[in-house]
Design a protein around this motif. Structure first.
Motif, PDB file in Angstrom:
ATOM      1  N   GLN A  17       0.809  -1.219   0.000  1.00  0.00           N
ATOM      2  CA  GLN A  17       0.000   0.000   0.000  1.00  0.00           C
ATOM      3  C   GLN A  17       0.849   1.280   0.000  1.00  0.00           C
ATOM      4  O   GLN A  17       0.550   2.202  -0.764  1.00  0.00           O
ATOM      5  CB  GLN A  17      -0.976  -0.004   1.183  1.00  0.00           C
ATOM      6  CG  GLN A  17      -2.002   1.108   1.116  1.00  0.00           C
ATOM      7  CD  GLN A  17      -2.914   0.979  -0.098  1.00  0.00           C
ATOM      8  OE1 GLN A  17      -3.362  -0.109  -0.427  1.00  0.00           O
ATOM      9  NE2 GLN A  17      -3.178   2.082  -0.775  1.00  0.00           N
ATOM     10  N   ASN A  46       0.574   4.148  -2.811  1.00  0.00           N
ATOM     11  CA  ASN A  46       0.281   5.542  -2.459  1.00  0.00           C
ATOM     12  C   ASN A  46       1.266   6.504  -3.109  1.00  0.00           C
ATOM     13  O   ASN A  46       0.885   7.599  -3.531  1.00  0.00           O
ATOM     14  CB  ASN A  46       0.277   5.727  -0.948  1.00  0.00           C
ATOM     15  CG  ASN A  46      -0.915   5.082  -0.281  1.00  0.00           C
ATOM     16  OD1 ASN A  46      -1.910   4.768  -0.926  1.00  0.00           O
ATOM     17  ND2 ASN A  46      -0.808   4.862   1.016  1.00  0.00           N
ATOM     18  N   GLU A  47       2.520   6.109  -3.189  1.00  0.00           N
ATOM     19  CA  GLU A  47       3.528   6.982  -3.800  1.00  0.00           C
ATOM     20  C   GLU A  47       3.241   7.178  -5.292  1.00  0.00           C
ATOM     21  O   GLU A  47       3.339   8.292  -5.809  1.00  0.00           O
ATOM     22  CB  GLU A  47       4.929   6.400  -3.580  1.00  0.00           C
ATOM     23  CG  GLU A  47       6.011   7.420  -3.746  1.00  0.00           C
ATOM     24  CD  GLU A  47       7.327   6.988  -3.133  1.00  0.00           C
ATOM     25  OE1 GLU A  47       8.313   7.733  -3.328  1.00  0.00           O
ATOM     26  OE2 GLU A  47       7.410   5.943  -2.478  1.00  0.00           O
ATOM     27  N   ASP A 103       0.147   9.477  -5.637  1.00  0.00           N
ATOM     28  CA  ASP A 103       0.489  10.895  -5.457  1.00  0.00           C
ATOM     29  C   ASP A 103       1.015  11.503  -6.753  1.00  0.00           C
ATOM     30  O   ASP A 103       0.658  12.630  -7.115  1.00  0.00           O
ATOM     31  CB  ASP A 103       1.526  11.066  -4.338  1.00  0.00           C
ATOM     32  CG  ASP A 103       0.970  10.774  -2.956  1.00  0.00           C
ATOM     33  OD1 ASP A 103      -0.268  10.758  -2.794  1.00  0.00           O
ATOM     34  OD2 ASP A 103       1.789  10.556  -2.034  1.00  0.00           O
TER      35      ASP A 103
END
Length: 99
Positions: free
Chosen positions: A41, A45-46, A49
């Motif tokens: 996860q 998420n990176e 972004d």
């Protein structure tokens, strides 16, 4: 394979290097032996972004490629290795970014 398909595949490959924690197709005869959908996860998420920022800013595919390329460099994952003609496309994509 059309130009847009080739460009899209290069961007996908760079994204997948990151999602697979540095595993590249070029490391093992075009087989990565892992799937980006199984990533952790925080890794997802990176990437998310970067995509959110890209959608809100330029939406230039070359910028997205550059961001994935730099993300792999930051994590010392390296980048996908291509044949000579594809390497020229990659260099051109990096030179066409807006940053």
């Amino acid at each position: 394979m059309g130009k847009s398909t080739q460009l899209r595949d290069i961007i996908y490959d760079e994204k997948n290097v990151f999602l697979n924690l540095g595993k590249k197709k070029s490391d093992n005869k075009a087989i990565r032996k892992s799937d980006g959908k199984m990533t952790y996860q925080p890794v997802m998420n990176e990437i998310l972004d970067i995509i959110i920022k890209w959608v809100g800013d330029s939406q230039n595919p070359f910028d997205l490629y550059r961001d994935f390329y730099e993300l792999n460099e930051k994590h010392n994952y390296g980048n996908e290795v291509y044949d000579h003609s594809t390497q020229n496309v990659v260099k051109a994509m990096l030179s066409l970014t807006t940053k």
